[in-house]
Motif scaffolding. Structure first.
Motif, short mmCIF file in Angstrom:
data_model
loop_
_atom_site.label_atom_id
_atom_site.label_comp_id
_atom_site.label_asym_id
_atom_site.label_seq_id
_atom_site.Cartn_x
_atom_site.Cartn_y
_atom_site.Cartn_z
N SER A 118 0.83 -1.20 0.00
CA SER A 118 0.00 0.00 0.00
C SER A 118 0.87 1.26 0.00
CB SER A 118 -0.94 -0.01 1.20
OG SER A 118 -0.16 -0.12 2.38
N SER A 119 1.99 1.22 0.74
CA SER A 119 2.83 2.41 0.74
C SER A 119 4.20 2.07 0.16
CB SER A 119 2.98 2.94 2.17
OG SER A 119 3.68 2.02 2.94
N PRO A 120 4.51 2.65 -0.99
CA PRO A 120 5.79 2.34 -1.62
C PRO A 120 6.93 2.88 -0.77
CG PRO A 120 4.70 4.16 -2.75
CD PRO A 120 3.74 3.65 -1.72
N PRO A 121 8.04 2.13 -0.68
CA PRO A 121 9.18 2.61 0.09
C PRO A 121 9.77 3.85 -0.56
CG PRO A 121 9.79 0.66 -1.15
CD PRO A 121 8.32 0.85 -1.35
N ILE A 122 10.34 4.74 0.26
CA ILE A 122 10.80 6.01 -0.28
C ILE A 122 12.30 5.97 -0.58
CG2 ILE A 122 9.07 7.46 0.79
CD1 ILE A 122 11.24 7.89 3.01
N TRP A 123 12.97 4.90 -0.16
CA TRP A 123 14.43 4.91 -0.28
C TRP A 123 14.93 4.25 -1.55
CZ3 TRP A 123 15.42 -0.14 -0.77
CH2 TRP A 123 14.50 -1.02 -0.19
N THR A 124 14.04 3.56 -2.30
CA THR A 124 14.52 2.76 -3.42
C THR A 124 15.19 3.60 -4.50
OG1 THR A 124 12.28 2.87 -4.28
CG2 THR A 124 12.92 0.85 -3.17
N GLU A 125 14.57 4.74 -4.81
CA GLU A 125 15.11 5.58 -5.88
C GLU A 125 16.52 6.05 -5.51
OE1 GLU A 125 15.99 9.16 -8.20
OE2 GLU A 125 15.55 9.20 -6.07
N GLU A 126 16.64 6.55 -4.28
CA GLU A 126 17.94 7.08 -3.88
C GLU A 126 18.98 5.97 -3.78
OE1 GLU A 126 18.18 9.16 -0.13
OE2 GLU A 126 20.08 10.07 -0.69
N LEU A 127 18.60 4.84 -3.21
CA LEU A 127 19.57 3.74 -3.07
C LEU A 127 20.07 3.31 -4.44
CD1 LEU A 127 21.05 1.69 -1.32
CD2 LEU A 127 19.08 0.16 -1.57
N SER A 128 19.14 3.19 -5.38
CA SER A 128 19.51 2.75 -6.71
C SER A 128 20.46 3.76 -7.37
CB SER A 128 18.22 2.58 -7.52
OG SER A 128 18.49 2.24 -8.83
N ARG A 129 20.16 5.03 -7.17
CA ARG A 129 20.98 6.09 -7.78
C ARG A 129 22.37 6.11 -7.17
NH1 ARG A 129 20.35 11.38 -6.26
NH2 ARG A 129 18.33 10.90 -5.35
N ARG A 130 22.45 6.01 -5.84
CA ARG A 130 23.76 6.04 -5.18
C ARG A 130 24.56 4.79 -5.53
NH1 ARG A 130 23.13 11.42 -3.82
NH2 ARG A 130 21.74 11.70 -2.06
N ALA A 131 23.87 3.65 -5.65
CA ALA A 131 24.58 2.42 -6.04
C ALA A 131 25.16 2.59 -7.43
CB ALA A 131 23.62 1.22 -5.99
N MET A 132 24.43 3.31 -8.29
CA MET A 132 24.93 3.54 -9.64
C MET A 132 26.25 4.33 -9.60
SD MET A 132 23.16 5.54 -12.82
CE MET A 132 22.93 7.11 -12.01
N VAL A 133 26.32 5.32 -8.68
CA VAL A 133 27.56 6.09 -8.56
C VAL A 133 28.72 5.17 -8.20
CG1 VAL A 133 28.73 7.91 -7.28
CG2 VAL A 133 26.35 8.21 -7.95
N TRP A 134 28.49 4.29 -7.24
CA TRP A 134 29.54 3.35 -6.84
C TRP A 134 29.90 2.42 -8.00
CZ3 TRP A 134 33.16 3.12 -3.36
CH2 TRP A 134 33.01 3.85 -2.18
N ALA A 135 28.88 1.86 -8.64
CA ALA A 135 29.14 0.94 -9.75
C ALA A 135 29.94 1.66 -10.83
CB ALA A 135 27.82 0.43 -10.33
N GLY A 136 29.53 2.88 -11.14
CA GLY A 136 30.17 3.61 -12.22
C GLY A 136 31.60 4.02 -11.88
N MET A 137 31.82 4.52 -10.67
CA MET A 137 33.17 4.98 -10.33
C MET A 137 34.12 3.79 -10.22
SD MET A 137 32.88 8.18 -10.56
CE MET A 137 34.60 8.56 -10.30
N LEU A 138 33.69 2.72 -9.53
CA LEU A 138 34.55 1.53 -9.47
C LEU A 138 34.73 0.95 -10.86
CD1 LEU A 138 33.27 -0.20 -6.19
CD2 LEU A 138 35.42 1.04 -6.55
N GLY A 139 33.63 0.92 -11.63
CA GLY A 139 33.70 0.40 -12.99
C GLY A 139 34.66 1.22 -13.84
N ALA A 140 34.72 2.52 -13.61
CA ALA A 140 35.64 3.37 -14.36
C ALA A 140 37.08 2.97 -14.09
CB ALA A 140 35.41 4.84 -14.01
N SER A 141 37.38 2.66 -12.81
CA SER A 141 38.76 2.26 -12.49
C SER A 141 39.09 0.90 -13.12
CB SER A 141 38.97 2.24 -10.97
OG SER A 141 38.45 1.05 -10.40
N VAL A 142 38.09 0.01 -13.13
CA VAL A 142 38.32 -1.30 -13.75
C VAL A 142 38.52 -1.15 -15.25
CG1 VAL A 142 37.33 -3.59 -14.16
CG2 VAL A 142 36.97 -2.45 -11.96
#
Ligand code: NA
Ligand code: NA
Lengths: 199, 299, 428
Positions: A50-74
């Protein structure tokens, strides 16, 4: 004797670079998985709960930053970034060492001010550097300090500098592998694995 | 040279923050301090501009009110629904009762100061795509677009649901039913062309929409006494221009009607119901101490 | 002093340094050259906020979906379906090639993935049937750019993030142009089949229609989920991308039993490819900030007005610049460098943001087919062993057809805007 020592040091540095790279790959893969999980959960939650969680969008976006920055080094270590003249990368010997030095110089020029301002703010005040500022700010929906996300930026550039140092020292001691670590002939975007045999 | 970062189109009729910024930079330029306006987005988004102000790279910026609240939450009191009677009471709390000074106290060491609070238009109401809203019960089956967690809780307190949608996807969300409506000042759908699908508006007077004028503390505290006096006078002139502009914004409701939006007024009982339900959320927007401070300041 | 930046850039480029780092280092030197080195302090925050962007989130996820598909045998199933559908026409396998790209486009967001997958599978098959290797490679490269035009599209996600344009609207606007492109390529292929007497498949050689369709159903569900979810407003592009990842993984398991190792490889490559693009965004954002500080966008706008360029002339100029840039720059590089600088002026002149986005994205993907740096040409020639320049020459007739389609998109905005308008995703 000194040459042997230098060669051993270079190989040691290369091992450090390789080990850190394995960790970075693990972190990046984990971050992509978190992205899939958070974004996927958002769809499920919107229609099933009934109530969608509010953290999913932000968590996904911040995880993308980590994936991208680590991925850039790889990607950097693998030589998978787009290059205009890939033939220069496989050059060895004296000329190869000169070119490798130039490339290292370019990376350092880019990375140095980024790392400096990550740590130092006005008047060399560390509390007012990028990381210091992030430390005192809270994220939007996830109740943690922003530094948990912003730290990806300096970490990626530190990793890249270590990879540069390792590669340069291999070149300088004449130990650079005969072929670059990258797949051949893919100066565009990285090439997906072949599909297998003809149908 | 003083850099003033804008947060809206350079529109002296439609944008309250531009009225403030333009009055401010005009005053400085007329009084011997060179000031230059930078278009919205030129120096980055809100977060980036805020960050540049804290480092003294940009001297003045128009910014969302809440942008400083990641450093200290006292300023969130200005976002309490149904708390202030209007702009006069807000100014009274800020200037006569010292709330602006209290807001700034914990910010200064981070290099930023709130120079003024800027209104962007008459109080926010309820827009939606589906039905007239005359009471809280009318909202029960809507899914409202929420800006943040506080708004989600406000909607829950009103007996409806909220869903967080980023501003760039709001038009699509409204057209496809991912969200049915949002809370905003009356001019917003006109400015962004949302009146085609937002068919209903209830001027529920929830809160006065505010933005902040923030300045770099490194720059401000480094000014000579004479220059600082000029800057203070410019801030005062800008505040005055902004409040005067607010008085000219009465016609927006008519413009909405012309655009085909149906206006539904609230009865006093219905308004009281909204007001009462909203108070439940105060504890989540500010802490007890902060709430007490604001309550004392509006006396 | 500012000249030091391009000089250093040229030297670093020649040394084989990756383009992102060349741009980054040149930007840092340019800050010094312009006497604005104090503003280098914005770099970390600038990099972080240009990556920490809502609109970008669908990109890694769609890359991942494509990676998983490539490893899960989905492509082969789609090729068989295309054979059953259009294999009997004159120039059959050429049509199959285009049709496969259309199916593939509905799942994958990139032309590079398509050209790699198809050159690996369909090109050998075409050769066995008597097509020249060069022709098979050319039509593979030419049709692979349907991938980023039909949604999902990584280029459009990137564009949406740069220009703050709705990715949903861009996706829906890409459907008709993508199909138009496919139709144009099939007409061209039909013409060549007639002129050069290309073979058609004999009846027995084709896969049986119904079983092939049934087997392809799980794969066809993926574009169904993506498009349906977005068009009916059930999901944002990001959410649709996450669902596509899960669906692709299931389809992959159904067809080939994906191993954990293959999944890990897909995740790793996703992070690397996203990282390459992010590094580019980071470097270009530094340059962009200096430009804003020096009021470059305003200067360009003044130049355009000063030269008396109207909206139509400017749109044409823009397209010429982008075509030329696409020849020497990689798509994301050209996008990141030029769009924030040149596109706002067109918007101020009244261009529709969605129409402009489709035109520019379409234009830039053509750069994948133009030498000296044509991403799809490089991949097709690497995989098939065709000489790079011969392939480039063979692609030329198709490229002409595609530029004609671009012309149609420029002159008739309705081709782009009709569908999103009918579905209610843009006003007017
Ligand atoms: Na696609
Ligand atoms: Na193809």
């Amino acid at each position: 004797m000194i040459r042997r020592l230098a060669q051993a040091l270079a190989r040691g540095l290369e091992r450090v670079s390789a080990t850190l790279n394995v960790l970075a790959i693990g972190g990046a893969v984990l971050a992509v998985l978190v992205m899939v999980y958070a974004a996927g959960w958002q769809v499920i939650a919107r229609y099933l709960l009934s109530s969608p969680p509010i953290w999913t969008e932000e968590l996904s976006r911040r995880a993308m930053v980590w994936a991208g920055m680590l991925g850039a080094s790889v990607a950097f270590r693998a030589g998978a970034d787009p290059v205009l003249f890939p033939a220069m990368v496989v050059m060895r010997g004296k000329l190869g060492a000169v070119l490798a030095t130039l490339r290292a110089l370019g990376v350092v020029i880019f990375a140095a001010p980024i790392l400096w301002y990550c740590f130092f703010g006005p008047n060399m005040n560390m509390a007012r550097g990028f990381l210091g500022r992030s430390l005192s700010r809270t994220a939007e929906m996830i109740p943690v300090s922003m530094i948990w996300f912003t730290a990806a930026v300096p970490l990626a550039f530190i990793l890249i500098l270590i990879h540069v140092a390792a590669s340069l020292s291999l070149h300088a001691t004449g130990q650079a592998p005969a072929r670059a670590a990258s797949e051949p002939g893919t100066p565009g975007s990285p090439l997906p694995e072949p599909l297998g045999k003809t149908p | 040279q003083v850099k003033v970062a804008l947060d809206s189109p350079a529109d002296l009729n439609g944008s309250g923050t531009y009225v403030w910024a333009h009055a401010f930079s005009t005053y400085l330029n007329e009084h011997g301090i060179e000031a230059e306006e930078y278009q919205r987005g030129a120096l980055g988004g809100d977060d980036e501009v805020f960050d540049q102000v804290t480092q003294g790279l940009v001297e003045v910026a128009m910014a969302p009110l809440g942008i400083t609240s990641s450093l200290d939450t006292l300023i969130n009191g200005l976002r309490l629904p149904y708390f202030f009677s209007g702009m006069e009471q807000i100014d009274h709390a800020l200037y006569d009762n010292g709330m602006l000074e209290r807001i700034n106290e914990p910010l200064l060491s981070h290099g930023v100061r709130v120079a003024g609070v800027v209104t962007v238009g008459p109080a926010a109401g309820i827009f939606n795509t589906r039905q007239p809203i005359a009471s809280m019960a009318d909202m029960a089956d809507l899914r409202m677009r929420a800006l943040d967690e506080a708004q989600i809780e406000l909607f829950q307190a009103w007996g409806t649901t909220g869903t967080i949608v980023s501003w760039a996807e709001v038009p699509n969300a409204l057209q496809t039913g991912v969200a049915d409506g949002y809370l905003n000042p009356a001019f917003v759908p006109l400015l962004f062309g949302h009146t085609e699908f937002l068919r209903h508006f209830t001027p529920a007077d929830i809160l006065v929409s505010l933005r902040g004028a923030i300045v770099s503390e490194d720059w401000y505290s480094g000014l000579s006494d004479e220059d600082r006096a000029t800057v203070d006078a410019a801030i005062e002139a800008a505040n005055a221009a902004n409040r005067e502009w607010l008085g000219t914004q009465g016609g927006v409701i008519d413009q909405l009607r012309e655009a085909g939006v149906e206006i539904t007024e609230l009865s006093p009982e219905a308004r009281a119901e909204f007001q009462e339900a909203s108070a439940v959320t105060y504890g989540r927007i500010v802490n007890e101490e902060e709430l007490a401070a604001w309550q004392a300041a509006i006396e | 002093m500012i000249w030091a930046a391009p000089v250093l850039g040229a030297v670093l480029l020649a040394s084989g340094l990756a383009i992102a780092y060349v741009i980054g280092a040149s930007a840092v030197v340019a800050f010094f050259g312009a006497g604005q080195e104090r503003y280098l302090a914005i770099l970390p925050q600038q990099i972080f906020s240009k990556i920490d962007v809502f609109a970008l989130m669908a990109m890694p996820l769609f890359i991942l979906a494509g990676e998983i598909m490539n490893r899960g045998g989905v492509t082969r199933v789609l090729i068989r379906l295309a054979m059953a559908l259009v294999g009997r026409l004159p120039g059959g396998l050429g049509h199959v090639n285009v049709m496969t790209s259309v199916f593939f486009a509905g799942i994958s967001g990139s032309a590079v993935a398509d050209s790699a997958a198809v050159s690996n599978t369909l090109v050998p098959a075409m050769r066995e049937q008597g097509y020249t290797l060069t022709y098979a490679g050319a039509i593979t490269a030419a049709s692979s750019i349907i991938g980023p035009i039909v949604p999902p599209s990584i280029v459009m996600i990137f564009y949406g993030a740069l220009m703050n344009t709705s990715v949903t609207a861009l996706f829906i606007a890409g459907i008709v142009p993508g199909l138009l492109l496919a139709l144009a390529l099939m007409l061209a292929n039909g013409y060549f089949a007639w002129r050069d007497d290309h073979p058609r498949a004999a009846k027995g050689e084709l896969p049986p229609f119904l079983p092939t369709l049934l087997r392809a159903l799980p794969a066809l569900c993926i574009p169904g989920i993506i498009l349906g979810g977005i068009v009916f407003g059930l999901m944002t592009p990001t959410e649709a991308a996450a669902v596509a990842v899960v669906a692709a993984a299931f389809a992959g398991m159904a067809y080939e039993r994906m191993t954990l190792m293959a999944l890990f490889e897909a995740l790793k490559r996703t992070a690397m490819l996203s990282g390459s693009i992010f590094m580019l965004i980071a470097a270009v954002s530094a340059l962009g900030y200096l430009g804003a500080l020096e009021r470059l966008p305003e200067a360009i706008a003044d130049m355009v007005t000063g030269a008396g360029l109207g909206p139509v002339e400017y749109m044409l100029l823009l397209n010429v610049i982008f075509l030329l840039a696409g020849m020497v720059l990689d798509t994301p590089v050209a996008l990141a460098l030029l769009v924030p600088l040149l596109a706002p002026v067109a918007l101020e002149q009244g261009a529709d943001p969605v129409h402009l986005g489709i035109v520019l994205c379409f234009n830039l993907t053509l750069g994948l087919l133009t030498p000296p740096l044509g991403g799809c040409l490089i991949i097709v020639s690497t995989v098939t062993g065709i000489n790079y320049w011969r392939l480039a020459r063979a692609v030329l007739p198709f490229l002409v057809v595609e530029i004609a389609v671009l012309g149609v998109l420029i002159w008739v905005p309705e081709v782009t805007l009709w569908l999103p308008r009918v579905l209610g995703f843009i006003g007017g």
